[in-house]
Design a protein around this motif. Sequence first.
Motif, PDB file in Angstrom:
ATOM      1  N   UNK A 133       0.869  -1.177   0.000  1.00 26.88           N
ATOM      2  CA  UNK A 133       0.000   0.000   0.000  1.00 26.88           C
ATOM      3  C   UNK A 133       0.903   1.223   0.000  1.00 26.88           C
ATOM      4  N   UNK A 134       0.803   2.029  -1.049  1.00 21.12           N
ATOM      5  CA  UNK A 134       1.563   3.270  -1.133  1.00 21.12           C
ATOM      6  C   UNK A 134       0.632   4.396  -0.691  1.00 21.12           C
ATOM      7  N   UNK A 135       1.096   5.153   0.316  1.00 22.91           N
ATOM      8  CA  UNK A 135       0.277   6.220   0.880  1.00 22.91           C
ATOM      9  C   UNK A 135       1.180   7.413   1.218  1.00 22.91           C
ATOM     10  N   UNK A 136       0.577   8.611   1.347  1.00 20.26           N
ATOM     11  CA  UNK A 136       1.385   9.757   1.781  1.00 20.26           C
ATOM     12  C   UNK A 136       1.817   9.579   3.235  1.00 20.26           C
ATOM     13  N   UNK A 137       3.027   9.972   3.532  1.00 20.05           N
ATOM     14  CA  UNK A 137       3.510   9.932   4.904  1.00 20.05           C
ATOM     15  C   UNK A 137       2.781  10.984   5.726  1.00 20.05           C
ATOM     16  N   UNK A 138       2.485  10.659   6.971  1.00 21.39           N
ATOM     17  CA  UNK A 138       1.898  11.623   7.899  1.00 21.39           C
ATOM     18  C   UNK A 138       2.990  12.450   8.577  1.00 21.39           C
TER      19      UNK A 138
END
Length: 184
Positions: A133-138
Amino acid sequence: MLRDPWLIDQLVKATTESFDGDVFRATRRNLDPTTPSTSGGRWAPVDGPAVLYTSFERDGALAEIAYHWRQFTPRPTKPALVHKLGIKCDRTLKLIRSDIQALGVEMGRYDEPNYRRTQEIGAVVAFIGCDGLIIPSARWNCENLIIFTDNIAMDIDFERKSVEEVDWQVWARSAGMLDDASQE
């Protein structure tokens, strides 16, 4: 674990892609960088899928460990190890901020440790058979790759490319994530 049928319908329709490249993982000393977590986190509930949290950027991996370590009392003083790993995932789902918001995550609070909805999303992504799962870093202006290790093909191995010892507190101060006033 009960899964939200609407969420399953939305994610099963999403297009997946393969990923073949380098990622970074910051760890404490003596931890195998390919050891997944089963204790929960932003994208996996406690006792949920085994996950390996990685970042596309070195500083993204450091930002994640600095965020967690700065909350400990006393704060860890030993350096972090930043590992560069090569990985190949066959079925990776990429979510951008607007996708995450449409799935019910309040993006104004994305950096807070309110993980219920993101954990539900991660659990469904693993349930439908995705290995990443590729997601924006928080924590940093980059993307992270969450690897669902139970879904990776048995013959896939992480290529350990390099390891670097980093004084995480010095790095966190220079990145504006730590000030000495908050030190115990």
